[in-house]
Design a protein around this motif. Structure first.
Motif, short mmCIF file in Angstrom:
data_model
loop_
_atom_site.label_atom_id
_atom_site.label_comp_id
_atom_site.label_asym_id
_atom_site.label_seq_id
_atom_site.Cartn_x
_atom_site.Cartn_y
_atom_site.Cartn_z
N GLU A 240 -11.67 -3.55 -0.10
CA GLU A 240 -10.27 -3.18 0.14
C GLU A 240 -9.74 -3.87 1.39
O GLU A 240 -8.64 -4.43 1.41
CB GLU A 240 -10.16 -1.66 0.28
CG GLU A 240 -8.75 -1.15 0.51
CD GLU A 240 -7.93 -1.04 -0.75
OE1 GLU A 240 -6.76 -0.67 -0.66
OE2 GLU A 240 -8.47 -1.34 -1.85
N GLN A 243 -9.03 -7.59 0.96
CA GLN A 243 -7.76 -7.93 0.33
C GLN A 243 -6.64 -8.00 1.36
O GLN A 243 -5.81 -8.92 1.32
CB GLN A 243 -7.42 -6.89 -0.75
CG GLN A 243 -8.35 -6.91 -1.95
CD GLN A 243 -7.96 -5.88 -3.00
OE1 GLN A 243 -6.95 -5.21 -2.88
NE2 GLN A 243 -8.76 -5.77 -4.04
N GLN A 246 -7.13 -11.10 3.48
CA GLN A 246 -6.68 -12.33 2.83
C GLN A 246 -5.17 -12.48 2.96
O GLN A 246 -4.65 -13.57 3.21
CB GLN A 246 -7.07 -12.30 1.35
CG GLN A 246 -6.73 -13.59 0.60
CD GLN A 246 -7.42 -14.80 1.20
OE1 GLN A 246 -8.64 -14.83 1.30
NE2 GLN A 246 -6.65 -15.80 1.62
#
Length: 276
Positions: A240, A243, A246
């Motif tokens: 999580e 993400q 990123q």
């Protein structure tokens, strides 16, 4: 069938939001009783009322967090005897005074809804902070290797998403007494992206012995989740955070000196993901 930990996480978030909505309802009832009084008098009354009104909700919030922590600890079969502690600190007079002074400003123009919006956001933050404090406090005390992670919602504001990308923060001696992460120990910004006095820019993650400075804004639905090292939940939590990391990397703006321009990064994040 056992309830998945991620379902419990979202239920915990909803429980805290439910408490916040009940507090808003109580605030609305009080405001509409005093809205015709002079602004200074409303301010003084709020200073007295906020601790009494918010206190029970903070206690309930802390109890919910303690129960959730205990449930997760049992779910991962954590070893050893450990008594989870709830939150006992209420609203301080100085905090109540500051919130009341700030919140009554719209009442000068007769904007009762504006006052309620400010008060509701501030009290909601207190309620969520009570739960966050319980999780953070117990992770520091727990003899098992456990940390905590900021869990933001999909579509959250850029500020919350950036901080959620830090991942799990370990604060026990079993984790080598350090904080896991990269970069500076502070973002140096507030919820609107303005630089804080004395703040440090240039990064969103910390590594070493310094503690991360966690920031939350009014109406923030981020919660703090205990992350027990080496469990499946820890792996899911790491994914999580990756993400969000990123998204941060994609939006990151760097100054000429090579340091991250946090304000520009937040602006780019908002543009890239169409969020606040």
């Amino acid at each position: 069938m056992a309830v998945p930990d991620w379902v419990k996480l979202e239920q915990h978030r909803q429980d805290l939001w439910h408490l916040s909505n009940r507090a808003r309802r109580d605030l609305r009832g009080f405001l509409y009783q005093v809205r015709d009084l002079p602004v200074a008098e409303v301010r003084d009354l709020l200073t007295e009322v906020i601790p009494d009104l918010a206190g029970p909700y903070l206690t309930s919030s802390g109890d919910l967090a303690a129960t959730w922590y205990e449930d997760l600890r049992q779910a991962v079969s954590a070893r050893g005897t450990f008594h989870v502690q709830g939150q006992t600190v209420g609203v301080q007079r100085s905090q109540s005074n500051a919130v009341a002074r700030w919140a009554v400003a719209p009442l000068i123009d007769g904007d009762t809804d504006g006052v309620l919006s400010r008060l509701g956001g501030a009290v909601q933050r207190m309620i969520f902070d009570s739960a966050r404090g319980v999780i953070e406090g117990n992770t520091r005390r727990d003899p098992v290797r456990v940390g905590f992670q900021r869990m933001a919602r999909p579509g959250c504001c850029a500020f919350c998403g950036m901080l959620a990308s830090r991942g799990a923060v370990y604060r026990t001696e079993g984790s080598a007494g350090g904080v896991v992460g990269r970069g500076s120990t502070r973002t140096g910004i507030d919820a609107s992206g303005r630089r804080l006095a004395g703040g440090v820019g240039g990064g969103i993650k910390a590594r070493g012995s310094a503690e991360l400075d966690h920031k939350y804004h009014d109406d923030c639905r981020c919660i703090v989740m205990p992350v027990f090292v080496g469990t499946e939940l820890a792996s899911i939590a790491a994914a999580e955070a990756e993400q969000f990391d990123q998204a941060y990397q994609d939006s990151r703006e760097v100054r000429r000196d090579g340091a991250v321009d946090v304000k520009a990064t937040l602006a780019q994040w908002r543009k890239d993901h169409d969020v606040k």
